[in-house]
Design an enzyme around this catalytic site. Sequence first.
Site, PDB file in Angstrom:
ATOM      1  N   ASP A  96      21.377  -3.396  65.111  1.00 57.94           N
ATOM      2  CA  ASP A  96      20.422  -2.362  66.325  1.00 57.94           C
ATOM      3  C   ASP A  96      19.459  -1.269  65.741  1.00 57.94           C
ATOM      4  OD1 ASP A  96      22.195  -3.153  67.966  1.00 57.94           O
ATOM      5  OD2 ASP A  96      24.203  -1.715  67.845  1.00 57.94           O
ATOM      6  N   THR A 101      27.624 -15.249  76.293  1.00 58.02           N
ATOM      7  CA  THR A 101      26.676 -13.466  76.559  1.00 58.02           C
ATOM      8  C   THR A 101      27.599 -14.235  77.948  1.00 58.02           C
ATOM      9  OG1 THR A 101      24.953 -13.954  75.410  1.00 58.02           O
ATOM     10  CG2 THR A 101      24.813 -12.423  77.541  1.00 58.02           C
ATOM     11  N   CYS A 144      33.622  -2.591  81.621  1.00 54.92           N
ATOM     12  CA  CYS A 144      33.797  -4.036  82.037  1.00 54.92           C
ATOM     13  C   CYS A 144      34.596  -5.108  80.694  1.00 54.92           C
ATOM     14  CB  CYS A 144      32.409  -4.570  81.780  1.00 54.92           C
ATOM     15  SG  CYS A 144      31.212  -3.449  80.460  1.00 54.92           S
ATOM     16  N   LEU A 154      28.042  -7.240  66.109  1.00 54.72           N
ATOM     17  CA  LEU A 154      27.307  -7.591  65.788  1.00 54.72           C
ATOM     18  C   LEU A 154      26.413  -7.136  64.378  1.00 54.72           C
ATOM     19  CD1 LEU A 154      26.127  -9.244  69.281  1.00 54.72           C
ATOM     20  CD2 LEU A 154      27.679 -10.145  67.079  1.00 54.72           C
ATOM     21  N   SER A 196      26.796   4.014  79.539  1.00 50.81           N
ATOM     22  CA  SER A 196      27.421   4.244  78.669  1.00 50.81           C
ATOM     23  C   SER A 196      25.863   5.056  78.436  1.00 50.81           C
ATOM     24  CB  SER A 196      27.100   3.369  78.214  1.00 50.81           C
ATOM     25  OG  SER A 196      28.331   2.487  77.828  1.00 50.81           O
TER      26      SER A 196
END
Length: 381
Positions: free
Chosen positions: A141, A159, A251, A176, A223
């Site tokens: 990130d 995905t 989700c 990830l 978020s």
Amino acid sequence: MSFLNTSELLSLSENIKAWGKALGFQQVGICDVNLEQHESHLQSWLEKGYAGEMHYMAEHGMKRARPAELLPGTMRVISVRMDYLPPDAKFAQTLKNKQQAYISRYALGRDYHKLLRARLKKLGDKIKAECAELNFRPFVDSAPVLEHAIAEKAGIGWTGKHSLTINKEAGSWFFLGELFVDIPLPVDKAVVENCGSCTACLTICPTQAIVEPYVVDARRCISYLTIEQKGAIPEQYRSLIGNRVYGCDDCQLICPWNRYANITDEADFHPRQKLMSQELIDLFAWNEETFLKNTEGSPIRRIGFERWQRNLAVGLGNAAYSERIVNTLQAALSQATDLVKEHIQWALQQHQNKASQNEKNDSRLTQRLVRSIEKGLVRDA
């Protein structure tokens, strides 16, 4: 560089996966750097303004989908996943109790960025011991990288319709990371999409942020609103946020594949007791010094004390009527910043409304989610 032959590259690839698992990664995959098929989707998403205030998403143009432009010479990307689902997660219990603060499960432990990056660096060093001239760079990130597209191509998972990566044996509760390398390692097979006709994540989203399968309008996402949004949270979303004060897991909670999620062995990802299932009013009582102390090494610290108070004020506004909450909010007005004051005043108005009428039940969507967890349809670790 003296290139390894095909047999040596295959052996190295197998070693990389073994080393990765020894370093604590649950899965390691390898892909090439051709992500052209994702460029049009990324461009459309940016043009529609779905990135909101995340201007960094557009700053590098299509470099996000072109690893070799981000790090010249890159030939392969090593994608890794690390599970983070903690034991005793108490999803339903905390969501149901509107007096408690719900914090996204990933943020209850240590900030994953440094941990994953350090492990990826170690993996890179081990590879370099076999390829003296290797150039590599780890990413978590921290740069314009399409991590979900890379994970899919590297065989980590597909995905999902909520735009997160899903693994058939591990759900989606994992982080990830990527290691860019300049050696032509053999690549893994991409994963086939397995969401089928399921639309649970689209319908459960409190703010309907998943505007179509695989497309999330960040400006509506809880978020984003509680973490990335720097200014006031739009009023139309405040009541929908409920008691979610940092992130949202709905989700993922509703996703059937998360029945197979694994509990993490990483102690750093286990919840801090000072953050988990705490009363909103107790967290709101923290001063900035306490906030900084209790969020040291936590991803929560990045939003700063002011936005932390803003989010808690919204949560308190959505809590059941309480004179203690009203008194606490009123007492905080004089010292609050303009941003926090706006949300405190909104919260006080909500309590005034509740005082004049019977409190309504939890939202239909939250009830559905909690029932799913309690019936065992979704794993509540």
